[in-house]
Design an enzyme around this catalytic site. Sequence first.
Site, PDB file in Angstrom:
ATOM      1  N   GLU A 106       0.746  -1.204   0.261  1.00  0.00           N
ATOM      2  CA  GLU A 106      -0.090  -0.126  -0.275  1.00  0.00           C
ATOM      3  C   GLU A 106       1.559   1.201   0.136  1.00  0.00           C
ATOM      4  O   GLU A 106       1.879   1.045   0.636  1.00  0.00           O
ATOM      5  CB  GLU A 106      -0.556   0.136   1.467  1.00  0.00           C
ATOM      6  CG  GLU A 106      -1.970  -0.814   1.093  1.00  0.00           C
ATOM      7  CD  GLU A 106      -2.536  -0.679   2.274  1.00  0.00           C
ATOM      8  OE1 GLU A 106      -2.594   0.308   3.180  1.00  0.00           O
ATOM      9  OE2 GLU A 106      -3.102  -2.103   2.829  1.00  0.00           O
ATOM     10  N   ASP A 145      -5.416   8.251   9.978  1.00  0.00           N
ATOM     11  CA  ASP A 145      -3.845   8.348  10.535  1.00  0.00           C
ATOM     12  C   ASP A 145      -3.587   8.620  11.855  1.00  0.00           C
ATOM     13  O   ASP A 145      -4.130   9.797  11.944  1.00  0.00           O
ATOM     14  CB  ASP A 145      -3.203   8.983   9.877  1.00  0.00           C
ATOM     15  CG  ASP A 145      -3.711   8.851   7.842  1.00  0.00           C
ATOM     16  OD1 ASP A 145      -3.626   7.664   7.139  1.00  0.00           O
ATOM     17  OD2 ASP A 145      -2.912   9.089   6.821  1.00  0.00           O
ATOM     18  N   TYR A 172     -10.027  -5.249   4.064  1.00  0.00           N
ATOM     19  CA  TYR A 172      -9.192  -4.597   5.010  1.00  0.00           C
ATOM     20  C   TYR A 172     -10.434  -4.366   6.315  1.00  0.00           C
ATOM     21  O   TYR A 172     -11.307  -3.959   7.197  1.00  0.00           O
ATOM     22  CB  TYR A 172      -9.075  -3.537   4.447  1.00  0.00           C
ATOM     23  CG  TYR A 172      -8.229  -2.710   5.543  1.00  0.00           C
ATOM     24  CD1 TYR A 172      -7.574  -2.733   6.774  1.00  0.00           C
ATOM     25  CD2 TYR A 172      -6.728  -1.693   5.123  1.00  0.00           C
ATOM     26  CE1 TYR A 172      -6.706  -1.736   7.344  1.00  0.00           C
ATOM     27  CE2 TYR A 172      -5.912  -1.468   5.817  1.00  0.00           C
ATOM     28  CZ  TYR A 172      -5.620  -1.829   6.937  1.00  0.00           C
ATOM     29  OH  TYR A 172      -4.688  -1.087   8.097  1.00  0.00           O
TER      30      TYR A 172
END
Length: 263
Positions: free
Chosen positions: A44, A55, A168
């Site tokens: 990725e 994040d 995911y």
Amino acid sequence: MTNISNAFKNKKAFIGFVVACDPNFEKSIDYVKTLADAGTDVIEIGVPFSDPIADGPVIQEAGLRAFKNGVSTKRVFEMVAKIREKTTVPLVLLVYLNNIFKYGYDKFFSACQQLNINGVIIPDLPVEERSEVAVFAKKADCSLIPLVAPTSGNRIKKIVAGTDGFVYAVSSLGVTGARDRITTDLDTMVSNIKRFTDAPIAVGFGIHSPEQAVEIAKTADGVIVGSAIVKIIAQEGTHAEEKLIDYVSNMKKALKQPETNRI
């Protein structure tokens, strides 16, 4: 079967993450090749964004370094073009929707097709809005990788519908970053996802040790590591190759242990 799906064939996949243009343009290209050569099955590449809601601190700081290096969506595609001269490893972009919108949906996914970018993860794209992007991704033969959270519940079926890359599975609530303990019941979570899709399921968010990889791979089809790899690059700068190779080697060994293949 897509290139991404092939990465899971007859094995547990190790998926690594780097931030584009960290520590700089040239070394981020080198590090993708280093990870690929060391055995990383899918890589990725994070496209830095000014408001990265998913994040944690390690990846946010890498994004800030990348901005100082002049990163942009166009620059990321230039980087991938260089990577494709060196490796055919399956590549996935992790990119926020505004970056794609600003670049232009058709233009963005056409570039993905031209550069053999196999999938895209868009953390801030709700499933209800996915159709406006999906038409361009399908045209470009680029998988949209859905994220399933511990709180997805009865939305899982809708979230994973039509998945042809991998799912995911987000191991923990909150943002990315290494965690000593994963408190989510991942066995139940993965089992629930498997009710609605045949696509491989990889678990990410907080995974950093071989021991965690062994446990997770008992039920999941792969593990995703981001912050731990980005942290090595932050610590080693332009001399991270040896540490990256060692790290990938240890994680791959863990995923090959017999107990990870019980399902």
